[in-house]
Design a protein around this motif. Structure first.
Motif, mmCIF file in Angstrom:
data_model
loop_
_atom_site.group_PDB
_atom_site.id
_atom_site.type_symbol
_atom_site.label_atom_id
_atom_site.label_comp_id
_atom_site.label_asym_id
_atom_site.label_seq_id
_atom_site.Cartn_x
_atom_site.Cartn_y
_atom_site.Cartn_z
ATOM 1 N N ALA A 50 0.826 -1.292 0.049
ATOM 2 C CA ALA A 50 -0.112 -0.086 -0.154
ATOM 3 C C ALA A 50 0.762 1.306 -0.180
ATOM 4 O O ALA A 50 2.118 1.066 0.546
ATOM 5 N N ILE A 51 0.211 2.467 -0.522
ATOM 6 C CA ILE A 51 0.777 3.561 -0.344
ATOM 7 C C ILE A 51 0.105 4.465 0.518
ATOM 8 O O ILE A 51 -1.156 4.624 0.587
ATOM 9 N N MET A 52 0.809 5.094 1.662
ATOM 10 C CA MET A 52 0.152 5.598 2.576
ATOM 11 C C MET A 52 0.128 7.200 2.222
ATOM 12 O O MET A 52 1.001 7.733 2.223
ATOM 13 N N GLU A 53 -1.134 7.749 1.937
ATOM 14 C CA GLU A 53 -1.288 9.026 1.534
ATOM 15 C C GLU A 53 -1.659 9.969 2.924
ATOM 16 O O GLU A 53 -1.588 9.584 3.777
ATOM 17 N N SER A 54 -2.134 10.921 2.573
ATOM 18 C CA SER A 54 -2.604 11.924 3.601
ATOM 19 C C SER A 54 -3.636 11.261 4.395
ATOM 20 O O SER A 54 -3.615 11.420 5.742
ATOM 21 N N THR A 56 -5.530 8.398 3.505
ATOM 22 C CA THR A 56 -6.032 6.995 3.169
ATOM 23 C C THR A 56 -4.777 6.118 2.975
ATOM 24 O O THR A 56 -3.684 6.747 2.701
ATOM 25 N N GLN A 57 -4.970 4.980 3.161
ATOM 26 C CA GLN A 57 -4.062 3.909 2.782
ATOM 27 C C GLN A 57 -4.716 3.338 1.479
ATOM 28 O O GLN A 57 -5.279 2.587 1.506
ATOM 29 N N THR A 58 -3.844 3.571 0.121
ATOM 30 C CA THR A 58 -4.165 2.954 -0.970
ATOM 31 C C THR A 58 -3.559 1.728 -1.409
ATOM 32 O O THR A 58 -2.211 1.448 -1.437
ATOM 33 N N ILE A 59 -4.389 0.580 -1.296
ATOM 34 C CA ILE A 59 -3.805 -0.541 -1.619
ATOM 35 C C ILE A 59 -3.362 -0.812 -3.114
ATOM 36 O O ILE A 59 -4.118 -0.711 -4.138
ATOM 37 N N GLN A 60 -2.091 -1.088 -3.307
ATOM 38 C CA GLN A 60 -1.582 -1.639 -4.552
ATOM 39 C C GLN A 60 -1.596 -3.005 -4.942
ATOM 40 O O GLN A 60 -1.748 -3.066 -6.168
ATOM 41 N N SER A 61 -1.490 -3.925 -4.012
ATOM 42 C CA SER A 61 -1.786 -5.446 -4.350
ATOM 43 C C SER A 61 -2.267 -5.949 -2.965
ATOM 44 O O SER A 61 -1.900 -5.474 -1.692
ATOM 45 N N CYS A 62 -3.254 -6.792 -3.089
ATOM 46 C CA CYS A 62 -3.621 -7.481 -1.916
ATOM 47 C C CYS A 62 -3.962 -8.872 -2.094
ATOM 48 O O CYS A 62 -4.835 -9.005 -2.917
ATOM 49 N N TYR A 69 -8.773 0.295 -0.436
ATOM 50 C CA TYR A 69 -8.221 1.347 0.412
ATOM 51 C C TYR A 69 -8.624 1.349 1.931
ATOM 52 O O TYR A 69 -9.818 0.607 2.203
ATOM 53 N N THR A 70 -8.045 1.991 2.836
ATOM 54 C CA THR A 70 -8.565 2.103 4.294
ATOM 55 C C THR A 70 -8.172 3.561 4.510
ATOM 56 O O THR A 70 -7.215 4.257 4.122
ATOM 57 N N LEU A 71 -9.292 4.078 5.530
ATOM 58 C CA LEU A 71 -8.780 5.162 6.126
ATOM 59 C C LEU A 71 -7.753 5.165 7.062
ATOM 60 O O LEU A 71 -7.855 4.254 8.002
ATOM 61 N N LEU A 72 -6.909 6.238 7.292
ATOM 62 C CA LEU A 72 -5.682 6.006 8.274
ATOM 63 C C LEU A 72 -6.109 6.447 9.581
ATOM 64 O O LEU A 72 -7.015 7.450 9.854
ATOM 65 N N ASN A 73 -5.745 5.791 10.695
ATOM 66 C CA ASN A 73 -5.615 6.076 11.839
ATOM 67 C C ASN A 73 -4.514 6.801 12.025
ATOM 68 O O ASN A 73 -3.361 6.148 12.656
ATOM 69 N N LYS A 74 -4.048 8.264 12.002
ATOM 70 C CA LYS A 74 -3.041 8.648 11.857
ATOM 71 C C LYS A 74 -2.100 8.391 13.288
ATOM 72 O O LYS A 74 -0.772 8.179 13.064
ATOM 73 N N ARG A 75 -2.820 8.597 14.127
ATOM 74 C CA ARG A 75 -2.031 8.402 15.430
ATOM 75 C C ARG A 75 -1.334 6.889 15.489
ATOM 76 O O ARG A 75 -0.093 6.751 15.611
ATOM 77 N N LYS A 76 -2.147 5.718 15.115
ATOM 78 C CA LYS A 76 -1.528 4.540 15.037
ATOM 79 C C LYS A 76 -0.641 4.428 14.106
ATOM 80 O O LYS A 76 0.449 3.895 14.524
ATOM 81 N N ILE A 77 -0.834 4.627 12.950
ATOM 82 C CA ILE A 77 0.194 4.731 12.006
ATOM 83 C C ILE A 77 1.228 5.320 12.233
ATOM 84 O O ILE A 77 2.803 5.060 11.976
ATOM 85 N N SER A 78 1.305 6.639 12.617
ATOM 86 C CA SER A 78 2.355 7.446 13.056
ATOM 87 C C SER A 78 3.531 6.732 13.950
ATOM 88 O O SER A 78 4.561 6.606 13.941
ATOM 89 N N GLU A 79 2.570 6.230 15.093
ATOM 90 C CA GLU A 79 3.313 5.578 16.145
ATOM 91 C C GLU A 79 4.240 4.436 15.738
ATOM 92 O O GLU A 79 5.226 4.143 15.820
ATOM 93 N N ILE A 80 3.464 3.530 14.404
ATOM 94 C CA ILE A 80 4.260 2.442 13.879
ATOM 95 C C ILE A 80 5.494 3.206 13.101
ATOM 96 O O ILE A 80 6.601 2.418 13.216
ATOM 97 N N ILE A 81 5.251 4.091 12.207
ATOM 98 C CA ILE A 81 6.340 4.577 11.567
ATOM 99 C C ILE A 81 7.664 5.054 12.460
ATOM 100 O O ILE A 81 8.671 4.774 12.197
ATOM 101 N N LEU A 82 7.253 5.769 13.362
ATOM 102 C CA LEU A 82 8.213 6.524 14.393
ATOM 103 C C LEU A 82 8.980 5.314 15.224
ATOM 104 O O LEU A 82 10.191 5.658 15.385
#
Length: 84
Positions: A50-54, A56-62, A69-82
């Motif tokens: 997936a590509i994480m946009e601002s 949404t997370q747009t699925i390229q292959s599944c 696509y999925t809506l982002l829970n920015k807090r959780k995604i950000s915690e994972i990235i950081l």
């Protein structure tokens, strides 16, 4: 409630995605071989690329799931990235 964590490089990351025309893309079957390989390596029935946009997370292959696509829970995604 915790405040959303936004990585320091978020604006630059989104600008690069836009520059390389990687925003709002649909599924691309060429990525399926990588998603299938991830399933085999991890012995897991599902994987995605997936590509994480601002917003949404747009699925390229599944593999093993039917989502585009999925809506982002920015807090959780950000915690994972950081945490990487």
């Amino acid at each position: 409630m915790m405040k959303n964590i936004i990585p320091d490089n978020e604006i630059g990351r989104l600008k690069k995605l836009e520059f390389f025309d990687l925003l709002n893309l649909g599924k691309d079957p060429q990525f399926d071989v990588f998603a299938e390989t991830a399933c085999l390596i991890s012995d897991c029935p599902a994987s995605l690329i997936a590509i994480m946009e601002s917003e949404t997370q747009t699925i390229q292959s599944c593999i093993g799931l039917e989502i585009d696509y999925t809506l982002l829970n920015k807090r959780k995604i950000s915690e994972i990235i950081l945490s990487i």
